[in-house]
Design an enzyme around this catalytic site. Structure first.
Site, PDB file in Angstrom:
ATOM      1  CB  CYS A 134      -0.998  -0.026   1.147  1.00  0.00           C
ATOM      2  SG  CYS A 134      -2.383   1.126   0.867  1.00  0.00           S
ATOM      3  CE  LYS A 148      -9.421   5.172   3.159  1.00  0.00           C
ATOM      4  NZ  LYS A 148      -9.486   5.236   4.638  1.00  0.00           N
ATOM      5  CG  HIS A 195      -4.194  -2.714   3.224  1.00  0.00           C
ATOM      6  ND1 HIS A 195      -3.015  -2.585   3.924  1.00  0.00           N
ATOM      7  CD2 HIS A 195      -4.561  -1.460   2.874  1.00  0.00           C
ATOM      8  CE1 HIS A 195      -2.685  -1.303   4.004  1.00  0.00           C
ATOM      9  NE2 HIS A 195      -3.600  -0.602   3.372  1.00  0.00           N
ATOM     10  CD  GLU A 219      -1.946  -5.738   5.189  1.00  0.00           C
ATOM     11  OE1 GLU A 219      -1.956  -4.540   5.511  1.00  0.00           O
ATOM     12  OE2 GLU A 219      -1.967  -6.121   4.002  1.00  0.00           O
TER      13      GLU A 219
END
EC number: 2.3.1.-
Length: 309
Positions: free
Chosen positions: A142, A163, A235, A237
């Site tokens: 990221c 966003k 992301h 994770e």
């Protein structure tokens, strides 16, 4: 790959409760094999939460991984106890003469901050240039992708008008690449960023190979041909509830965030979301460890002096 960590690290019990194999240093010392040395540069404010997320992904493979946690921001943390940082993290000066098989650079909530206004920008610049000669392969996640593209390729920061938040579908561009081995042709992965990574920009300004992309999110996974650098703009994770936590936090701060796409059940933020990307995240990190780290790193790290050329 059982990860090797300090016996007292909070992640040990957290991950064992999730049925994740964790090997403490005391047990690992009885095995006569060379473990992979992986350095994690943790740039996230909630460091313990981020440790748990990445250690979960690094744990699922047959070889030992010896984890070293690194911090480069010396300011007092508002989200992580000082005792934890002092006990489990090293400073760059502690490891600058060491070599590592792998380096993971996490994201950071800095996508709206100009690079040169980032307090630790000189330090991250130093780490990335140091890694050229001291790390076999580096995985950027990221915000770290944005930072690395600027430092290593001179690409300026690009910011989205709105966003990007949610779980997006991606498709493979290079299904036979080692990093995507075993991937489904289409797969889901979460994003939470203001940074923009248009596929055309990556192709125009770098020699990196784009391996997977999303119609909505742009370039998702790309890497150098020599396997020294791997970039993930999302992301993988993240926990199941991470996007929810960020959404509710932003609402409480009066930011009026959009509902994360394809995330909450029935688009209802009062319902508990489920992780739909977990297997992808595990496979991505396992492939990186195997094909980008284990298969090309020297047995004797003292003999390593790789370059990007």
């Amino acid at each position: 790959m059982p990860i090797r960590v300090f016996d007292e690290l909070p992640a040990v019990n957290f991950l064992r409760n999730e049925n994740v194999f964790v090997m403490t240093s005391s047990r690992a010392s009885t095995q006569e094999i060379r473990s992979l040395k992986v350095l994690i540069l943790n740039l996230m404010p909630k460091k313990i939460e981020t440790e748990n997320q990445f250690l979960r992904l690094l744990s699922n493979s047959p070889l030992q991984v010896d984890i070293q946690l690194l911090r480069i921001d010396s300011r007092e943390s508002k989200n992580t106890p000082a005792e934890h940082l002092n006990n489990f993290y090293c400073n760059f000066e502690d490891i600058q003469h060491d070599n590592f098989d792998g380096l993971v650079v996490t994201g950071a909530p800095l996508s709206l901050v100009d690079f040169h206004d980032v307090v630790f920008w000189p330090q991250i610049d130093r780490v990335l240039h140091w890694a050229r000669d001291h790390v076999t392969s580096t995985l950027f996640v990221c915000w770290a992708v944005q930072a690395a593209l600027n430092i290593l390729y001179g690409i300026p920061k690009m910011t989205r008008q709105q966003k990007l938040a949610g779980v997006y579908q991606h498709h493979l561009l290079k299904p036979h690449a080692l990093l995507t081995r075993g991937f489904d042709e289409t797969f889901l992965a979460p994003h939470s960023r203001n940074a923009d990574f248009p596929t055309a920009m990556i192709r125009q300004h770098t020699d990196l190979e784009i391996l997977a992309e999303s119609d909505e999110a742009g370039a998702y996974l790309f890497a150098s041909h020599d396997k020294r650098l791997a970039f993930v703009t999302g992301h993988p994770e993240y926990d199941a509830l991470t996007l929810a936590s960020e959404y509710h936090r932003d609402r409480e701060n009066g930011l009026n965030p959009s509902l994360p796409v394809n995330y909450f059940l029935q688009d209802n933020p009062d319902l508990t979301p489920k992780a739909s990307w977990r297997s992808h995240g595990h496979l991505l990190v396992a492939n990186w460890l195997n094909y980008y780290v284990y298969q090309i790193t020297p047995y004797d790290l003292r003999r390593m002096n790789p370059t990007l050329e």
